[in-house]
Design an enzyme around this catalytic site. Structure first.
Site, PDB file in Angstrom:
ATOM      1  N   SER A   1       8.093   2.842  -6.061  1.00 43.84           N
ATOM      2  CA  SER A   1       6.901   2.964  -5.219  1.00 43.84           C
ATOM      3  C   SER A   1       7.061   2.498  -3.775  1.00 43.84           C
ATOM      4  O   SER A   1       6.188   2.764  -2.948  1.00 43.84           O
ATOM      5  CB  SER A   1       5.728   2.213  -5.856  1.00 43.84           C
ATOM      6  OG  SER A   1       5.145   2.993  -6.864  1.00 43.84           O
TER       7      SER A   1
ATOM      8  N   SER B   1       3.816   4.917  -4.960  1.00 42.67           N
ATOM      9  CA  SER B   1       2.426   4.615  -4.713  1.00 42.67           C
ATOM     10  C   SER B   1       2.153   3.936  -3.365  1.00 42.67           C
ATOM     11  O   SER B   1       1.013   3.919  -2.924  1.00 42.67           O
ATOM     12  CB  SER B   1       1.900   3.713  -5.825  1.00 42.67           C
ATOM     13  OG  SER B   1       2.563   2.464  -5.805  1.00 42.67           O
TER      14      SER B   1
ATOM     15  N   LYS C   1      -0.211  -3.479   1.611  1.00 39.08           N
ATOM     16  CA  LYS C   1      -0.648  -2.544   0.562  1.00 39.08           C
ATOM     17  C   LYS C   1      -1.834  -3.149  -0.181  1.00 39.08           C
ATOM     18  O   LYS C   1      -1.845  -4.350  -0.457  1.00 39.08           O
ATOM     19  CB  LYS C   1       0.524  -2.288  -0.397  1.00 39.08           C
ATOM     20  CG  LYS C   1       0.257  -1.229  -1.462  1.00 39.08           C
ATOM     21  CD  LYS C   1       1.494  -1.035  -2.355  1.00 39.08           C
ATOM     22  CE  LYS C   1       1.285   0.023  -3.423  1.00 39.08           C
ATOM     23  NZ  LYS C   1       2.477   0.184  -4.296  1.00 39.08           N
TER      24      LYS C   1
END
Ligand SMILES: [Zn+2]
Lengths: 484, 491
Positions: free
Chosen positions: A181, A157, A82
């Site tokens: 997330s 996210s 990420k």
């Protein structure tokens, strides 16, 4: 030679094939790169793909002996990271314009551990700017779509990592979870995602959103793979004073277990498909001999409010360093104050600004006691809810989210609705306990996630428990035709 | 006209002498090329986390204990937030509502010699900021500013006094005593000119009969003054300025003021009314700082002798209070004294020589007692020669100077210069006889009762022996000879 394309394999299988010498790391990596080239234009999971670096690393590993390959639990395995986790030699953007062309001078601890474990880092995945959002629509840089339905969001996210794993661009990805997330996009994309106990994975090199809530965790297509990745990244770290070794880990008996079903998590506003698949999963657990126990977590209704005070407060502080002085973008201004204002005005997106304002207000003189301090007190009550519950039950099982992946653009004008979607996930962050989302099945073509919660430091036990249910569930049929 | 009482509180920042910074492994040394003592952590790069330097905590605890503070077994860190280019994270990690040490004091002694306890409200640990170098003549017309983060993250303690000080002189005494206490702990270089010790002074005037809280008085903060002398000057100026304003019926504005060394005046920097809200909140990246009470107790027991105890000891040994004060306030001088007196019994003589001739020579050469070329054993050898009568006091001064010049020992100097005092009566007698013969009138003066006449003759003999004759001996020989040869003839 395998009959199926290598990109369809799980991480542990790829690793075994590589160790046996059945396939080369280069074959594994090029297969995944080809898949990315074929599919990612429509999915948009990656912000950056390091083709040359990945192939070079694969070729290097191909020189290793079988023993050297075995020594490293992820040798030959492509992994995505990420993009709020810093990496040397690749850009790190946090999904924001404010970082500009930033390349970190150091690797996050989890990245160092991945490299030591032989993982081949393929690239960086999209996210809501600074991990603030539940749809990845708040990325300032790219759009990510749900591989199950390209008109829908992948969640967020960590939406890029979830979409990458679900679209089989990589078998493993790292996400970060501040209020859900990892778990929410895992649920929306039908994969396994786990948020460890606060502290069990080092945060060094994770661009901080809310320091007391953030945790990095694994995302994969099976519990076995997620667990493999977890074991590589977990542990104490001399760079992170809050990181913990496995020394204090808790064990849970082999079962049958008492499984808590919190009544507050089955209230109104739950999607019918979600309710049906969650109840079916609970029935399976009962069928396996476990006792389902209705429990209460009475402060659940305050969790969202509490979370949306604490997280923005910490974020307002953590994001202050993006000031245009040392790195990232800088807007020119006639004096220092103008430079600060223009840089931050142009660099941050609307959702980030909203949270910075909220957090700054919550910490301001005259409001601190009413907002931040009160939120911390409620946080303690929420933690005590779980402490009490885990005296009665071994695990808690809930839906991961009240809904399935929503349509892109659907919640643009309704941040509150988006915030409310975090209702089942934020409590684990507030309490610091581990949570795992696994697929509960597919309803009307969209995956539904089942969430497991365990006592703090029972991370390994949590994987073990969820792994017993996995074979009882319908096998996932991954979306293949994601080409638009 | 109404009367005012001066209310002063001091905030002193002291850089701790650790090898590395407070939250990373970078060198904490002063200087260095800009930004060479930096790493991702102290540059505030994305994703970094602080890790506490245990040595800094040890030094801070030592300081707090020496200032008679109670040290908390559990304290925590907080973020103090404001934007400035020298503050990389845009927050300083400090301690807000749970400081490491509290409820301490420093004892000062004024001219009247009455002891006064000045409260130390708190001692807390925090990180230093970096430094800006402005391009151009003044900040106002600077064409740009360069940021040097070598100092960012260097450990500091902030020592906050209670508003117990009532004059600029008391402020000076407090700072002098505070610096002396810290100097015995090996916690800091304490160099105000390098910024390793910095002082902010809060000055307000309390009208007679004012019964409210001191916090309610309009307070002026004089920031970052670079010497104890200038803190005193700044306060003196500020007291006059505020008194005049009040006399003219004006209001004191709560503000921050700078001190101009050249003019001796303070000047307005910014009004506190528009001051920052620092939005303190607990630092989530650091667990609470938990100290073992047993360890704290051990640290307290392990403190060295501190100024109060040293002062009492010196005075008890018969060292004059004024001299004792000079020794106590200069740790290097005191350690020099200790080494010298360990080798030489006459402590008064050591003290006298150290604080007069040795001090003068050391100062003239820009040396200190710690690095002076004449070590305690060298001084002691010289004093031994005086005591044995080999050197007169005057000769010894000459020898000491030569020791500084040449780096030789006292006996080497004496040998090389042929300076040894003539103690042999036979060698001096002929000169005495000659002087008496050459000065009959002076001899008559002496015989008629003018004692001064003898001093003249002693001087003549000393001159002819180039100062090497032992004055007592010359004196004696002159008296004896006059008695024998001149007084008799008069009968
Ligand atoms: Zn550093």
């Amino acid at each position: 030679m395998a009959s199926k394309p290598l990109w369809t394999y799980e991480a542990h299988t790829l690793h075994d094939l590589f160790c046996e010498g059945a396939v080369s790391a280069e074959e594994i990596v090029t297969s995944h790169l080809a898949r990315i080239r074929a599919v990612d234009a429509s999915v948009g999971a990656f912000l950056y793909v390091d083709e040359a670096g990945a192939v070079a690393e694969a070729r290097r590993q191909d020189q290793w002996s079988a023993a050297e390959r075995r020594e490293r639990p992820l040798s030959g395995v492509p992994v995505a990271v990420k993009d709020n986790i810093v990496t040397q030699g690749m850009p790190t953007t946090a999904g924001s314009k404010i970082l500009g062309e930033f390349v970190s001078p150091y690797d996050a601890t989890v990245v160092v551990k991945l490299k030591q474990a032989g993982a081949v880092i393929i690239g960086k995945t999209n996210l809501d700017e600074f991990a603030m959002g539940s749809s990845t629509e708040h990325s300032a840089l790219a759009e990510t779509r749900n591989p199950w339905d390209l008109s829908r969001v992948p969640g967020g996210s960590s939406g890029g990592s979830a979409a990458a794993v679900a679209a089989q661009l990589v078998p493993l990805a790292l996400g970060s979870d501040t209020g859900g997330s990892i778990r929410q996009p895992s649920s929306y994309c039908g994969i396994v995602g786990m948020k460890p106990t606060y502290g069990r994975v080092s945060r060094y090199g994770l661009i901080a959103f809310a320091s007391s809530l953030d945790q990095i965790g694994p995302m994969a297509r099976s519990i076995r793979d997620a667990r493999l990745l977890y074991h590589v990244i977990q542990g104490a770290d001399r760079h992170d004073s809050t990181a913990l070794s496995s020394a204090g880990d808790r064990t849970v008996s082999g079962g049958p277990w008492r499984i808590g079903v919190p009544r507050e998590y089955f209230g109104e506003g739950m999607d019918a498909g979600v309710r049906r698949l969650t109840e079916a999963a609970l029935e399976r657990l009962r069928g396996m001999g476990h006792a389902l126990v209705e429990i209460s977590l009475p402060h659940t209704s305050y969790a969202i409010a509490t979370y949306y005070l604490i997280a923005p407060a910490e974020a307002s502080s953590n994001l202050s360093r993006f000031d245009g002085v040392r790195y990232g973008m800088r807007a020119e201004g006639r004096d220092l104050l103008t430079m600060y204002e223009k840089t931050r005005d142009e660099g941050f997106g609307a959702e980030v600004k909203r949270r910075i304002l909220l957090g700054t207000h919550a910490l301001s003189a005259g409001y601190y006691d009413a907002y931040y301090l009160t939120a911390q007190k409620v946080r303690t009550l929420i933690r005590q809810d779980f402490d009490k519950a885990f005296q009665e039950v071994d695990f808690i099982v809930t839906p991961t989210t009240p809904d399935v992946a929503f349509r892109r653009g659907e919640r643009d004008d309704d941040p509150i609705k988006m915030y409310l979607g975090d209702v089942y996930t934020v409590t684990a962050n507030l309490a610091g306990i581990p949570g795992l989302s696994m697929p509960a099945g597919v309803a009307d073509g969209l995956p539904v996630g089942l969430q497991w919660l365990a006592p703090g430091l029972a991370d390994t036990a949590l994987f073990d428990a969820a792994a017993t249910l996995e074979p009882q569930m319908e096998p996932m049929v991954w979306p293949m035709g994601v080409e638009a | 006209m109404s009367q005012y009482q001066v209310i002063i509180g001091l905030e002193v920042h002291v850089e701790l002498k650790t090898a590395t910074k407070l939250f990373c492994g970078c060198s904490a040394a002063f200087g260095g090329d800009p930004n060479t003592h930096t790493c991702p952590v102290c540059l505030g790069m994305p994703g970094v986390l602080p890790v506490i330097n245990q040595e800094a905590i040890r030094l801070a605890v030592r300081s707090a204990l020496a200032l008679n503070c109670t040290v908390r077994a559990v304290s925590k860190f907080d973020r103090k937030q404001y934007f400035y280019p020298d503050l990389p994270k845009a927050y300083q990690i400090s301690q807000y509502d749970q400081p490491l040490g509290e409820y301490g004091w420093v004892t000062i002694r004024g001219a009247d010699d009455a002891a006064k306890k000045i409260g130390v409200r708190r001692v807390h640990v925090e990180e230093d900021a970096g430094k800006l170098n402005h391009l151009g003549q003044r900040l106002g017309d600077a064409t740009g500013s360069l940021v040097d983060l070598n100092r960012a993250g260097v450990p500091l303690i902030e020592i906050v006094s209670e508003p117990d000080l009532r004059s600029a002189e008391e402020a000076r005494l407090y700072l002098t005593e505070l610096r002396a206490v810290l100097s015995y702990l090996d916690v800091s270089d304490l160099r105000m000119e390098e910024g390793s010790m910095r002082c902010d002074a809060n000055v307000s005037l309390r009208p007679e009969g004012f019964a409210g809280s001191l916090e309610d008085l309009p307070r002026v903060e004089i920031k970052n003054v670079n010497s104890i002398r200038n803190v005193q000057r700044g306060i003196e100026y500020e007291v006059i300025r505020q008194t005049e304003l009040l006399a003219a019926g004006e209001r004191i504005v709560k503000e921050t003021r700078g001190f101009d060394d050249a003019t001796g005046k303070t000047y307005s920097q910014r009004s506190k009314e528009e001051a920052n809200d620092y939005r303190y909140f607990p630092e989530p990246d650091l667990p609470p700082l938990v100290l073992d009470p047993q360890w704290i107790a051990d640290m307290k027991r392990g403190l060295p002798a501190l100024p109060d105890a040293i002062r009492a000891d010196l005075v008890g040994r018969g060292i004059p209070e004024k001299d004792a004060e000079v020794l106590v306030l200069d740790r290097e001088a005191y350690e020099y004294w200790r080494e010298a007196t360990a080798l030489f019994q006459d402590e008064r003589l050591v003290t006298n020589w150290m604080l007069s001739d040795l001090s003068r020579l050391i100062n003239a050469r820009g040396e200190s007692f710690a690095n002076s070329g004449v070590r305690p054993e060298g001084l002691v050898e010289l004093l031994g020669l005086i005591q044995a009568g080999t050197l007169s006091g005057r000769m010894a001064k000459e020898v000491l100077e030569a020791m500084f010049e040449s780096g030789q020992t006292a006996s080497q100097v004496v040998k090389d210069k042929g300076l040894s005092q003539i103690t042999d009566a036979g060698a001096i007698q002929s000169i005495v006889d000659q002087v008496l013969h050459d000065n009959p009138a002076v001899v008559q003066d002496f015989l008629s009762g003018k004692e001064k006449a003898l001093a003249f003759m002693v001087g003549q003999v000393m001159k002819q022996t180039r100062g090497q004759a032992k004055p007592d001996l010359v004196n004696q020989l002159l008296r004896d000879s006059i008695q024998k040869n001149y007084a008799a003839s008069q009968d």
